[in-house]
Write a protein that holds these residues in place. Structure first.
Motif, PDB file in Angstrom:
ATOM      1  N   SER A   9      77.100  30.543  18.037  1.00  0.00           N
ATOM      2  CA  SER A   9      78.100  30.808  16.992  1.00  0.00           C
ATOM      3  C   SER A   9      79.400  30.089  17.331  1.00  0.00           C
ATOM      4  CB  SER A   9      78.357  32.310  16.896  1.00  0.00           C
ATOM      5  OG  SER A   9      79.653  32.550  16.393  1.00  0.00           O
ATOM      6  N   SER A  10      79.873  29.248  16.407  1.00  0.00           N
ATOM      7  CA  SER A  10      81.145  28.532  16.635  1.00  0.00           C
ATOM      8  C   SER A  10      82.300  29.512  16.734  1.00  0.00           C
ATOM      9  CB  SER A  10      81.446  27.575  15.485  1.00  0.00           C
ATOM     10  OG  SER A  10      80.446  26.621  15.358  1.00  0.00           O
ATOM     11  N   ALA A  11      82.283  30.538  15.897  1.00  0.00           N
ATOM     12  CA  ALA A  11      83.407  31.483  15.870  1.00  0.00           C
ATOM     13  C   ALA A  11      83.445  32.289  17.175  1.00  0.00           C
ATOM     14  CB  ALA A  11      83.293  32.388  14.654  1.00  0.00           C
ATOM     15  N   ALA A  12      82.273  32.674  17.681  1.00  0.00           N
ATOM     16  CA  ALA A  12      82.232  33.398  18.955  1.00  0.00           C
ATOM     17  C   ALA A  12      82.631  32.472  20.107  1.00  0.00           C
ATOM     18  CB  ALA A  12      80.839  33.970  19.180  1.00  0.00           C
ATOM     19  N   TYR A  13      82.220  31.222  20.000  1.00  0.00           N
ATOM     20  CA  TYR A  13      82.548  30.206  21.018  1.00  0.00           C
ATOM     21  C   TYR A  13      84.080  30.074  21.129  1.00  0.00           C
ATOM     22  CZ  TYR A  13      81.907  25.229  22.762  1.00  0.00           C
ATOM     23  OH  TYR A  13      81.910  24.032  23.428  1.00  0.00           O
ATOM     24  N   ARG A  14      84.781  30.143  19.996  1.00  0.00           N
ATOM     25  CA  ARG A  14      86.262  30.085  20.032  1.00  0.00           C
ATOM     26  C   ARG A  14      86.802  31.199  20.920  1.00  0.00           C
ATOM     27  NH1 ARG A  14      86.458  30.469  13.606  1.00  0.00           N
ATOM     28  NH2 ARG A  14      85.521  28.456  13.140  1.00  0.00           N
ATOM     29  N   VAL A  15      86.284  32.404  20.694  1.00  0.00           N
ATOM     30  CA  VAL A  15      86.790  33.555  21.467  1.00  0.00           C
ATOM     31  C   VAL A  15      86.403  33.422  22.938  1.00  0.00           C
ATOM     32  CG1 VAL A  15      86.737  36.072  21.699  1.00  0.00           C
ATOM     33  CG2 VAL A  15      86.791  35.035  19.423  1.00  0.00           C
ATOM     34  N   ARG A  16      85.200  32.903  23.197  1.00  0.00           N
ATOM     35  CA  ARG A  16      84.805  32.710  24.612  1.00  0.00           C
ATOM     36  C   ARG A  16      85.774  31.768  25.317  1.00  0.00           C
ATOM     37  NH1 ARG A  16      79.409  32.081  22.519  1.00  0.00           N
ATOM     38  NH2 ARG A  16      79.377  29.872  23.102  1.00  0.00           N
ATOM     39  N   ILE A  17      86.209  30.711  24.610  1.00  0.00           N
ATOM     40  CA  ILE A  17      87.171  29.781  25.229  1.00  0.00           C
ATOM     41  C   ILE A  17      88.483  30.516  25.516  1.00  0.00           C
ATOM     42  CG2 ILE A  17      88.509  27.644  24.951  1.00  0.00           C
ATOM     43  CD1 ILE A  17      86.300  26.709  22.929  1.00  0.00           C
ATOM     44  N   ALA A  18      88.978  31.262  24.529  1.00  0.00           N
ATOM     45  CA  ALA A  18      90.256  31.971  24.711  1.00  0.00           C
ATOM     46  C   ALA A  18      90.162  32.960  25.873  1.00  0.00           C
ATOM     47  CB  ALA A  18      90.643  32.696  23.417  1.00  0.00           C
ATOM     48  N   LEU A  19      89.061  33.692  25.949  1.00  0.00           N
ATOM     49  CA  LEU A  19      88.881  34.649  27.049  1.00  0.00           C
ATOM     50  C   LEU A  19      88.897  33.921  28.392  1.00  0.00           C
ATOM     51  CD1 LEU A  19      86.031  36.831  25.474  1.00  0.00           C
ATOM     52  CD2 LEU A  19      88.313  37.681  26.080  1.00  0.00           C
ATOM     53  N   ALA A  20      88.206  32.761  28.437  1.00  0.00           N
ATOM     54  CA  ALA A  20      88.135  32.007  29.704  1.00  0.00           C
ATOM     55  C   ALA A  20      89.501  31.443  30.075  1.00  0.00           C
ATOM     56  CB  ALA A  20      87.087  30.902  29.585  1.00  0.00           C
ATOM     57  N   LEU A 107      81.512  26.499   5.361  1.00  0.00           N
ATOM     58  CA  LEU A 107      80.557  25.809   4.485  1.00  0.00           C
ATOM     59  C   LEU A 107      79.238  25.490   5.184  1.00  0.00           C
ATOM     60  CD1 LEU A 107      83.369  23.767   2.899  1.00  0.00           C
ATOM     61  CD2 LEU A 107      81.748  25.113   1.567  1.00  0.00           C
ATOM     62  N   GLY A 108      79.233  25.532   6.505  1.00  0.00           N
ATOM     63  CA  GLY A 108      77.977  25.266   7.234  1.00  0.00           C
ATOM     64  C   GLY A 108      77.405  26.518   7.851  1.00  0.00           C
ATOM     65  N   ARG A 131      75.777  19.747   5.028  1.00  0.00           N
ATOM     66  CA  ARG A 131      76.415  20.058   6.317  1.00  0.00           C
ATOM     67  C   ARG A 131      77.304  18.899   6.766  1.00  0.00           C
ATOM     68  NH1 ARG A 131      74.200  24.156   9.428  1.00  0.00           N
ATOM     69  NH2 ARG A 131      72.086  24.857   9.077  1.00  0.00           N
ATOM     70  N   ARG A 132      76.734  17.685   6.707  1.00  0.00           N
ATOM     71  CA  ARG A 132      77.473  16.520   7.203  1.00  0.00           C
ATOM     72  C   ARG A 132      78.692  16.224   6.337  1.00  0.00           C
ATOM     73  NH1 ARG A 132      72.300  12.554   8.436  1.00  0.00           N
ATOM     74  NH2 ARG A 132      71.765  13.458  10.450  1.00  0.00           N
ATOM     75  N   HIS A 133      78.531  16.354   5.023  1.00  0.00           N
ATOM     76  CA  HIS A 133      79.641  16.058   4.106  1.00  0.00           C
ATOM     77  C   HIS A 133      80.856  16.918   4.422  1.00  0.00           C
ATOM     78  CE1 HIS A 133      81.915  15.297   0.461  1.00  0.00           C
ATOM     79  NE2 HIS A 133      82.023  16.610   0.317  1.00  0.00           N
ATOM     80  N   PHE A 169      80.786  20.619  18.459  1.00  0.00           N
ATOM     81  CA  PHE A 169      79.424  20.957  18.910  1.00  0.00           C
ATOM     82  C   PHE A 169      78.496  21.018  17.695  1.00  0.00           C
ATOM     83  CE2 PHE A 169      76.225  24.304  19.768  1.00  0.00           C
ATOM     84  CZ  PHE A 169      75.531  23.672  20.796  1.00  0.00           C
ATOM     85  N   TYR A 170      78.980  21.655  16.628  1.00  0.00           N
ATOM     86  CA  TYR A 170      78.223  21.754  15.372  1.00  0.00           C
ATOM     87  C   TYR A 170      77.990  20.347  14.795  1.00  0.00           C
ATOM     88  CZ  TYR A 170      77.450  22.703  10.374  1.00  0.00           C
ATOM     89  OH  TYR A 170      76.945  22.722   9.094  1.00  0.00           O
ATOM     90  N   ALA A 171      79.062  19.538  14.758  1.00  0.00           N
ATOM     91  CA  ALA A 171      78.965  18.185  14.185  1.00  0.00           C
ATOM     92  C   ALA A 171      77.874  17.389  14.904  1.00  0.00           C
ATOM     93  CB  ALA A 171      80.317  17.478  14.299  1.00  0.00           C
ATOM     94  N   GLU A 172      77.889  17.471  16.219  1.00  0.00           N
ATOM     95  CA  GLU A 172      76.916  16.722  17.013  1.00  0.00           C
ATOM     96  C   GLU A 172      75.487  17.202  16.727  1.00  0.00           C
ATOM     97  OE1 GLU A 172      77.938  16.769  21.187  1.00  0.00           O
ATOM     98  OE2 GLU A 172      76.009  15.854  21.672  1.00  0.00           O
ATOM     99  N   ARG A 173      75.339  18.522  16.605  1.00  0.00           N
ATOM    100  CA  ARG A 173      74.002  19.076  16.321  1.00  0.00           C
ATOM    101  C   ARG A 173      73.422  18.498  15.034  1.00  0.00           C
ATOM    102  NH1 ARG A 173      74.452  25.292  15.717  1.00  0.00           N
ATOM    103  NH2 ARG A 173      72.255  25.226  15.171  1.00  0.00           N
ATOM    104  N   PHE A 174      74.304  18.187  14.077  1.00  0.00           N
ATOM    105  CA  PHE A 174      73.823  17.713  12.781  1.00  0.00           C
ATOM    106  C   PHE A 174      74.089  16.218  12.577  1.00  0.00           C
ATOM    107  CE2 PHE A 174      74.100  22.298  12.478  1.00  0.00           C
ATOM    108  CZ  PHE A 174      72.761  22.556  12.165  1.00  0.00           C
ATOM    109  N   GLY A 175      74.281  15.504  13.681  1.00  0.00           N
ATOM    110  CA  GLY A 175      74.280  14.046  13.628  1.00  0.00           C
ATOM    111  C   GLY A 175      75.568  13.403  13.152  1.00  0.00           C
ATOM    112  N   VAL A 176      76.680  14.123  13.209  1.00  0.00           N
ATOM    113  CA  VAL A 176      77.974  13.498  12.868  1.00  0.00           C
ATOM    114  C   VAL A 176      78.615  13.034  14.180  1.00  0.00           C
ATOM    115  CG1 VAL A 176      80.291  13.881  11.906  1.00  0.00           C
ATOM    116  CG2 VAL A 176      78.283  14.899  10.803  1.00  0.00           C
ATOM    117  N   THR A 177      78.779  11.724  14.317  1.00  0.00           N
ATOM    118  CA  THR A 177      79.321  11.196  15.570  1.00  0.00           C
ATOM    119  C   THR A 177      80.841  11.016  15.448  1.00  0.00           C
ATOM    120  OG1 THR A 177      79.055   8.922  14.892  1.00  0.00           O
ATOM    121  CG2 THR A 177      77.175   9.946  16.026  1.00  0.00           C
TER     122      THR A 177
END
Ligand SMILES: N[C@@H](CCC(=O)N[C@@H](CS)C(=O)NCC(=O)O)C(=O)O
Length: 211
Positions: A9-20, A107-108, A131-133, A169-177
């Motif tokens: 989860s991107s949203a949970a990942y945000r909180v994990r970064i803040a906690l760290a 949106l994704g 997703r990519r758009h 991380f999401y962008a990379e998973r769906f092929g956006v470089t």
């Protein structure tokens, strides 16, 4: 504190970064999104939106919405700061964070793409294009907004970086470089070197059990 988390989860990942970054330890509890655990009655009692993350305080109070949780952590433990003290920088960091969290990430989201696939019968190729758009549109705006130094606006990470790294991380998973995003690429490199971002990364964080 009990943190309702899901590794991808991107949203949970945000909180994990803040906690760290703040060095706050919490007990983690997985809400397995692919098993639809976010819609189980017991979890809906915690977060009526049926989304992760949520943070349950020791007195049972439950906080939802990643940016609201991060603002709570900022109040609880102001240093290191995640919102710059300078009012203009603070507004810029918040604007970049919101451009991602409000205008790009939703949106994704799983429930949105599931609706496209299952209810509106969109093909896999069209859903991938969707997703990519939206992620490209969001990254176009962020590329124009940020001033890396080396994080989005400052020498230390702020909420802008905390929202950007999971979206990448999401962008990379769906092929956006990131080839066409030199400023974002520079911020991504700074985040990749930062211990809190490394610790919070979905591939580093303990994963939820497989589907
Ligand atoms: N704006 C919310 C977004 C939360 C969100 O969308 N979480 C996603 C995972 S990143 C989720 O739980 N999705 C479940 C679903 O779509 O059913 C926040 O920042 O906390």
């Amino acid at each position: 504190m009990l943190f309702y988390d899901y590794d991808r989860s991107s949203a949970a990942y945000r909180v994990r970064i803040a906690l760290a970054i703040k060095g706050i330890s919490v007990e983690r509890r997985f809400v397995h999104l692919l098993r639809a655990e976010q819609r189980l009655p017991a979890y809906l009692e915690k977060n009526p939106q049926g989304l992760v993350p949520a943070l349950e305080l020791d007195d049972g109070t439950v906080l939802t919405q990643s940016l609201a949780i991060i603002e709570y952590l900022e109040t609880l433990q102001p240093n290191p700061r995640l919102v710059p003290a300078d009012p203009v920088l603070a507004a810029r960091a918040r604007a970049a964070a919101l451009a991602i969290a409000c205008d790009t990430h939703p949106l994704g989201n799983l429930r949105v793409v599931t609706y496209l696939q299952e209810r509106l019968a969109q093909s896999e190729a069209d859903v991938l294009e969707w997703r990519r758009h939206w992620v490209r549109l969001g990254l176009d705006a962020v590329e124009a907004l940020i001033r890396p130094s080396p994080f989005c606006f400052t020498a230390a990470p702020t909420i802008a970086d905390i929202c950007l790294a999971p979206q990448l991380f999401y962008a990379e998973r769906f092929g956006v470089t990131l080839e066409t995003y030199p400023k974002i690429g520079a911020v991504a490199a700074a985040c990749a070197e930062h211990p809190a971002f490394r610790a919070a990364h979905p591939d580093a964080a303990e994963a939820a059990p497989g589907p």
